[in-house]
Every structure is written in C-alpha cells, then in structure tokens.
Design a protein around this motif. Structure first.
Motif, mmCIF file in Angstrom:
data_model
loop_
_atom_site.group_PDB
_atom_site.id
_atom_site.type_symbol
_atom_site.label_atom_id
_atom_site.label_comp_id
_atom_site.label_asym_id
_atom_site.label_seq_id
_atom_site.Cartn_x
_atom_site.Cartn_y
_atom_site.Cartn_z
ATOM 1 N N PRO A 221 2.650 3.750 9.937
ATOM 2 C CA PRO A 221 3.558 4.286 8.912
ATOM 3 C C PRO A 221 4.570 3.260 8.402
ATOM 4 O O PRO A 221 4.907 3.251 7.216
ATOM 5 N N THR A 222 5.047 2.396 9.294
ATOM 6 C CA THR A 222 5.997 1.368 8.870
ATOM 7 C C THR A 222 5.346 0.389 7.907
ATOM 8 O O THR A 222 5.914 0.038 6.864
ATOM 9 N N GLU A 224 2.686 0.928 6.075
ATOM 10 C CA GLU A 224 2.361 1.641 4.841
ATOM 11 C C GLU A 224 3.602 1.841 3.972
ATOM 12 O O GLU A 224 3.506 1.806 2.733
ATOM 13 N N ARG A 225 4.749 2.008 4.592
ATOM 14 C CA ARG A 225 5.990 2.142 3.826
ATOM 15 C C ARG A 225 6.314 0.835 3.104
ATOM 16 O O ARG A 225 6.703 0.841 1.930
ATOM 17 N N ILE A 226 6.150 -0.290 3.803
ATOM 18 C CA ILE A 226 6.412 -1.606 3.188
ATOM 19 C C ILE A 226 5.491 -1.812 1.984
ATOM 20 O O ILE A 226 5.924 -2.252 0.911
ATOM 21 N N GLY A 228 3.945 0.557 0.244
ATOM 22 C CA GLY A 228 4.227 1.542 -0.793
ATOM 23 C C GLY A 228 5.472 1.249 -1.599
ATOM 24 O O GLY A 228 5.556 1.600 -2.790
ATOM 25 N N GLU A 229 6.446 0.609 -0.984
ATOM 26 C CA GLU A 229 7.702 0.314 -1.676
ATOM 27 C C GLU A 229 7.633 -0.947 -2.531
ATOM 28 O O GLU A 229 8.514 -1.196 -3.353
#
Length: 246
Positions: A221-222, A224-226, A228-229
């Motif tokens: 998730p971490t 994927e957040r990087i 996605g942002e």
C-alpha cells in the motif's frame, strides 16, 4: 586529463566526467559516434537545469523506485551511452529492485552487443539479456525493435534511460509502465513516460537506487500510494520552469 584527475570540486566535474566516459566508450566500441552528439544535446539541458537534481526529479526517482519494486518483471534497458556512463550503477540498481538488464541499440551490431554485455559483466552483472533478440516490438522498423522474449517483451515495468522517442512511444502503446531518464522535458520520450525523470543519468540512476533501498521494506500500500500520487505532467512542467527561470 583522465577521469581520476578531475577534481571533485571542479564546477564542471559532472560534465567533464560524462564527456570522458562517452569518449572512452567510443574507443571501446561500446558507444557510437552518434552518442557523442546525443550527449552534447543532453549536456546543454543539464546546464540550464543548473547541473543539479531538482526537487521534481527527486520525486520522480522515488516514484520510479516504487514502480520497480512493485513490478512482477522489471527490466532496465541499456544502450551504449548508458553502458559507458553508469555501468556499475545500472548493475546496482538492477540488484536493488530485482530487475533484468537488457542491451538494446539503434546502431546495433553483434560486436557492440557483445562488448556492452561484457562491459556490464565486468562491472558486476551476472546475467545480461538482449543477445537472443527473439521477439520484436510492433510498429518499429529499426534495430531497437529487437528485444528478448523473456526480457523487455515480457516486462511489465521498463526503465529506459536516454531513450529514442519512437521506441518509448511503442513501449507505451504495449501497456508497459515506462520510466524514462531524459534531460529534455519537452522530448517525446519524456512526454510518453509514466515516470519522466528529468535529470542527468549520472545522478538519476544512483538516486533511484537510493530510494529503492530506502523503500525495500515498505509494504505494498505504501508503494502504491507513492505511485498513485506521482503526477508526470506536473513533473515535466516543473522541469520546464526550472529551465526557463534559470
């Protein structure tokens, strides 16, 4: 002057090192003479960027590392200039993210392919793809269409430093996540990339590796957040502003 004699605090250190390595690459049969022209073009943009890694390029390097760590089959594409400039750094990056290294050339000869593969092995690579050339990228008429079936053809994420615009577009059309290192934020390569890293390859490859090592223990998730942002258009706009503003 040889590379070892260039003072680390010389204001043109990176530029002189780059010129020396490309010239040495030509002498070794790794880099084509056209590579000297390409390097000169990139150096002009680096000068305008202040020969530094701007914040947007660092953020792009972090996003690139996250993509490579998330990939099922990451591949680092290597051309003559990349092999001449950062061979050990490419090997270190591939090791950090579990990627294959694959040689891919516009001015392709079997001699150059073997020379680059051996050059990478001399710098620590244990396996180098590209010599089989048993697959092709569709809609490309030149030699860069030739890839390995178990390499770039099968990859889901491809890092393509110093890439040709038409092959960058062709890889993008195949649905692969594409990370491009290009000092010109207005180039077609940078504009089709999922992650355009507008930076000198001498700085960009080690920077991506550093981020990859820092993120090695991050959960999915971490990462994927990087990913996605990250905003590629904003990254290119920031680089263009840095060039225009000086």
């Amino acid at each position: 002057m040889v590379e070892a004699e260039i003072p680390a605090d010389h204001p043109r250190h990176d530029s002189l090192v780059t010129r020396h390595r490309v010239e040495a690459g030509v002498e070794k049969g790794i880099t084509s003479r056209q590579g000297l022209i390409a390097q000169g073009r990139g150096e002009a943009f680096d000068y305008l960027l202040g020969e530094r890694t701007i914040p947007s390029a660092d953020a792009a390097a972090r996003a690139a590392a996250a993509h490579l760590l998330l990939a099922d089959h990451p591949v680092v594409s290597v051309n003559g200039n990349a092999a001449a400039l950062v061979p050990a750094e490419l090997v270190a990056l591939a090791d950090a993210v579990g990627a294959d290294l694959e040689v891919n050339l516009f001015n392709r000869t079997e001699e150059r392919m073997r020379a680059i593969a051996e050059h990478l092995r001399d710098h620590g690579a244990t396996g180098v793809k590209g010599l089989a050339a048993d697959a092709r990228i569709p809609n490309l008429a030149h030699e860069r269409a030739k890839v390995d079936a178990d390499g770039i053809a099968d990859a889901d994420v491809v890092l393509v430093p110093l890439e040709d615009g038409d092959r960058a577009a062709a890889l993008s059309d195949l649905g692969k996540v594409e990370i491009v290192i290009d000092l010109n934020p207005m180039s077609r390569s940078a504009r089709v990339a999922d992650v355009p890293v507008v930076d000198n390859i001498l700085r960009a490859i080690p920077n991506i590796t550093t981020h990859a090592r820092e993120l090695a223990d991050a959960d999915r998730p971490t990462l994927e957040r990087i990913v996605g942002e990250f905003d590629p258009e904003a990254t290119l706009a920031a680089a263009e502003r840095a060039i225009r503003d000086g």
